[in-house]
Design an enzyme around this catalytic site. Structure first.
Site, PDB file in Angstrom:
ATOM      1  N   LYS A   1      -7.684  -7.183   0.682  1.00 37.37           N
ATOM      2  CA  LYS A   1      -7.272  -6.753   2.019  1.00 37.37           C
ATOM      3  C   LYS A   1      -8.140  -7.483   3.035  1.00 37.37           C
ATOM      4  CE  LYS A   1      -4.588  -3.242   0.709  1.00 37.37           C
ATOM      5  NZ  LYS A   1      -3.135  -3.295   0.934  1.00 37.37           N
TER       6      LYS A   1
ATOM      7  N   GLU B   1      -3.905 -10.247   1.722  1.00 42.30           N
ATOM      8  CA  GLU B   1      -3.251  -9.573   2.845  1.00 42.30           C
ATOM      9  C   GLU B   1      -4.178  -9.573   4.047  1.00 42.30           C
ATOM     10  OE1 GLU B   1      -0.696  -5.940   1.763  1.00 42.30           O
ATOM     11  OE2 GLU B   1      -2.319  -5.978   0.308  1.00 42.30           O
TER      12      GLU B   1
ATOM     13  N   LYS C   1       5.535   3.292  -8.071  1.00 36.68           N
ATOM     14  CA  LYS C   1       4.154   3.140  -8.498  1.00 36.68           C
ATOM     15  C   LYS C   1       3.267   4.143  -7.766  1.00 36.68           C
ATOM     16  CE  LYS C   1       1.356   0.062  -6.497  1.00 36.68           C
ATOM     17  NZ  LYS C   1       0.839  -0.001  -5.124  1.00 36.68           N
TER      18      LYS C   1
ATOM     19  N   LYS D   1      11.388  -9.551  -5.460  1.00 40.74           N
ATOM     20  CA  LYS D   1      11.277 -10.626  -4.464  1.00 40.74           C
ATOM     21  C   LYS D   1      11.950 -11.881  -5.009  1.00 40.74           C
ATOM     22  CE  LYS D   1       6.860  -9.019  -2.555  1.00 40.74           C
ATOM     23  NZ  LYS D   1       6.910  -8.841  -1.123  1.00 40.74           N
TER      24      LYS D   1
ATOM     25  N   ASP E   1       8.609  -2.124  -9.648  1.00 40.94           N
ATOM     26  CA  ASP E   1       7.519  -2.913  -9.075  1.00 40.94           C
ATOM     27  C   ASP E   1       8.210  -3.837  -8.094  1.00 40.94           C
ATOM     28  OD1 ASP E   1       5.781  -5.066  -8.466  1.00 40.94           O
ATOM     29  OD2 ASP E   1       4.566  -4.551 -10.201  1.00 40.94           O
ATOM     30  N   HIS E   2       8.044  -3.586  -6.802  1.00 36.06           N
ATOM     31  CA  HIS E   2       8.897  -4.293  -5.845  1.00 36.06           C
ATOM     32  C   HIS E   2       8.660  -5.809  -5.852  1.00 36.06           C
ATOM     33  CE1 HIS E   2       5.437  -4.017  -3.068  1.00 36.06           C
ATOM     34  NE2 HIS E   2       6.025  -4.939  -2.335  1.00 36.06           N
TER      35      HIS E   2
ATOM     36  N   HIS F   1       1.538  -5.681  -9.417  1.00 34.70           N
ATOM     37  CA  HIS F   1       2.175  -6.861  -8.830  1.00 34.70           C
ATOM     38  C   HIS F   1       1.619  -8.187  -9.374  1.00 34.70           C
ATOM     39  CE1 HIS F   1       3.563  -3.744  -6.302  1.00 34.70           C
ATOM     40  NE2 HIS F   1       2.617  -3.782  -5.395  1.00 34.70           N
TER      41      HIS F   1
ATOM     42  N   ARG G   1      10.868  18.918   0.912  1.00 37.61           N
ATOM     43  CA  ARG G   1      10.521  20.309   1.221  1.00 37.61           C
ATOM     44  C   ARG G   1      10.849  20.676   2.672  1.00 37.61           C
ATOM     45  NH1 ARG G   1       5.573  21.870   2.683  1.00 37.61           N
ATOM     46  NH2 ARG G   1       4.868  19.760   2.238  1.00 37.61           N
TER      47      ARG G   1
HETATM   48  C1  BG6 Z   1       1.900  -2.051  -2.305  1.00 38.31           C
HETATM   49  C2  BG6 Z   1       0.447  -1.703  -2.126  1.00 38.31           C
HETATM   50  O1  BG6 Z   1       2.309  -1.782  -3.624  1.00 38.31           O
HETATM   51  O2  BG6 Z   1       2.087  -3.437  -2.043  1.00 38.31           O
HETATM   52  C3  BG6 Z   1      -0.013  -2.044  -0.716  1.00 38.31           C
HETATM   53  O3  BG6 Z   1       0.252  -0.322  -2.369  1.00 38.31           O
HETATM   54  C4  BG6 Z   1       0.290  -3.479  -0.409  1.00 38.31           C
HETATM   55  O4  BG6 Z   1      -1.404  -1.786  -0.560  1.00 38.31           O
HETATM   56  C5  BG6 Z   1       1.752  -3.814  -0.721  1.00 38.31           C
HETATM   57  O5  BG6 Z   1       0.026  -3.687   0.967  1.00 38.31           O
HETATM   58  C6  BG6 Z   1       2.002  -5.298  -0.595  1.00 38.31           C
HETATM   59  O6  BG6 Z   1       3.381  -5.547  -0.679  1.00 38.31           O
HETATM   60  P1  BG6 Z   1       4.040  -6.803   0.063  1.00 38.31           P
HETATM   61  O7  BG6 Z   1       5.457  -6.783  -0.374  1.00 38.31           O
HETATM   62  O8  BG6 Z   1       3.848  -6.583   1.525  1.00 38.31           O
HETATM   63  O9  BG6 Z   1       3.265  -7.998  -0.426  1.00 38.31           O
END
Ligand code: BG6
Length: 504
Positions: free
Chosen positions: A357, A233, A165, A199, A194-195, A257, A60
């Site tokens: 977290k 994390e 996502k 990996k 889904d990243h 994930h 936008r």
């Molecule tokens: C994301 C979450 O999908 O994945 C985040 O929304 C999280 O909260 C992140 O920190 C973690 O990804 P990675 O690749 O750093 O483990």
């Protein structure tokens, strides 16, 4: 052992050069575009994995898009420093189209822009629409793309849509979104990203299990005592308090994930390494997950929330003090689950999964804890639990702990490790997850993307936990200090079973 350069090169290139295409990013003003998407495309170009690729940002606001992308590449691309000649060619195909998601006219303008761009750069009409927008916009954007004739099911060229996502927040919303998408697109045009699946180490779970003959015979309830999956994390909610407050760790990390990781650890060998065979097997894992009954939720699920503490030698505030989080929040930032798979292979083997977290450090791993020897020949103190740990990040690798005789005159036994480390074995930095996934989408390979039925099944499991919690009236939310491994209740979950969490 270090691999010779020719083999490494083959791993990087293996006939995977896609046809030229255009990637159109919706929500291009967001962080993901600058930090991940455009740097990933640049690194692919730098590795000569892209023939020709144009990028169109769509958002936008008015933006100096090319300049912002240059900053992103400078700071975040895997392949740095930036190669000026390459950047010149690469950036000549980057453009920006200002537009609103809800205005059909802006999609018609986009269509004209794409046609002109393709003509100018001699590109075929191969188009990837990347929806990096708030999820509430997904349905509307796809509808407008359809109305503007931008996502035809058949050629010339292809039209694919990548959806970021979260894909819904529960079964109902995911179902509704799926219906909206399928009104316009065929399933084969939809790439739910889904990243974690991009990996390297997550993909290596498939190679480790199904590319070697020695582990698979042990990979079942006869030899495995239990499995621990950790997604920890050190980070907090990083200014995303509003989002996280609605999501919680179950929706943010587990539904996508970590359930993906669980599926790869537990699935049967697929008939072939293709999208449907792999995804069929992953779906079966979710289908065999024992649902958590209302009366059992306390027994199998531990939630927690962090209070102020110290992480990596830095003082950090508690979750309730984060911007955007109410002072009486009941959202979980920690969850531990005891899960069972009711199937032939895994009957009776508990899978303990935790995600949180503000843990002491960042670590994602799957640890397979094997059963002990039938008798302890060398005395009870000499029993060493054999643990195979697949380390997804950081310090990517695989380790196996076995018992070994301690040098000397006695038969003392001590744990020793066998180690494989990506960094030392290959000596190259693996591609970023987004590089792999963007490339796969260009190649039309959806193996590492999430199929609609998997999403639905994963929500069925997660929503059940939310509902069980509500039905049982269990609102307890144990606190844990930031920088610790979670609430005492989570330790108790394992102690009850005579086990303990790994401290990776
Ligand atoms: C994301 C979450 O999908 O994945 C985040 O929304 C999280 O909260 C992140 O920190 C973690 O990804 P990675 O690749 O750093 O483990």
């Amino acid at each position: 052992m270090t691999l010779p350069p020719n083999l490494l090169r083959a791993g990087l290139t293996q006939e995977r050069i896609p046809e030229p295409c255009t990637v159109i990013i919706f929500g291009a003003s967001g962080d993901l575009t600058k930090r991940k998407l455009v740097p990933a495309l640049y690194s692919l170009a730098r590795d000569r994995m892209l023939s020709r690729c144009a990028i169109v940002g769509f958002a936008r606001r008015e933006l100096p898009f090319v300049q912002l992308m240059r900053e992103g590449v400078d700071e975040f691309a895997r392949r740095r420093p930036v190669h000026e000649d390459l950047w010149g060619t690469f950036s000549s195909r980057i453009s920006y189209q200002q537009g609103r998601f809800d205005v059909p006219e802006d999609y018609r303008k986009l269509r004209v822009h794409l046609e002109e761009l393709e003509k100018a750069h001699n590109l075929p009409p191969n188009r990837i629409f990347y929806l990096s927008t708030p999820p509430s916009n997904f349905g509307e954007i796809v509808k407008n793309l359809g109305d503007a004739g931008l996502v035809p099911k058949d050629g010339p060229g292809y039209a694919r849509v990548i959806i970021e996502k979260p894909f819904g927040v529960d079964v109902e919303s995911a179902k509704k979104l799926n219906v909206e998408l399928l009104r316009v697109l065929d399933e084969h045009q939809i790439y739910r990203i889904d990243h974690y699946l991009g990996k390297e180490t997550v993909q290596n779970m498939l190679v480790f299990r199904f590319g070697n003959a020695i582990f698979e015979p042990l990979w079942n309830n006869r030899f495995v005592d239990h499995v621990q999956i950790t997604g920890a994390e050190a980070l907090g909610v990083e200014g995303r308090g509003n989002y996280f407050e609605e999501a919680g760790i179950l929706r943010d990390m587990v539904q996508n994930h970590l359930l993906q990781v669980l599926c790869l650890a537990a699935m049967e060998p697929p008939a072939a390494f293709d999208a449907d065979s792999v995804r069929d097997e992953k779906l079966k894992v979710l289908r065999s997950l024992r649902p958590v009954a209302d009366e059992d939720v306390k027994l199998h699920v531990v939630r927690g929330q962090y209070t102020a503490g110290s992480v990596l030698a830095k003082r950090v505030p508690g979750y309730r003090e984060e911007p955007g989080v109410p002072a009486d929040s009941t959202t979980e930032t920690y969850v531990a689950l005891e899960m069972f798979l009711d199937n032939w292979r895994w009957q009776g083997v508990p899978f303990f999964l935790r995600s949180a977290k503000r843990m002491p450090k960042r670590v994602t791993e799957v640890a397979i804890h094997f059963k002990q020897t039938p008798i302890s020949l060398f005395g009870a103190a000499a029993v060493v639990p054999n643990v195979l740990a697949l380390r997804i990040q950081p310090d990517e690798g695989i380790s196996l702990v076995v018992g070994s005789k301690v040098p000397g005159q006695s038969m003392a036994v001590a744990p020793v490790g066998m180690e494989f480390r990506y960094a030392s074995s290959f000596g190259v930095e693996p591609p970023e997850a987004y590089e792999r996934l963007l490339l796969d989408c260009m190649l039309g390979d959806s193996t590492l993307f999430t199929r609609g039925d998997w999403v639905m099944e994963s929500w069925r499991y997660i929503s059940r936990i939310h509902e069980s919690g509500d039905a049982s009236g269990d609102t307890a939310l144990p606190a844990y200090e930031a920088g610790t491994w979670g609430p005492a209740e989570a330790e108790a979950l394992l102690h009850r079973n005579g086990k303990t969490w790994r401290k990776p």
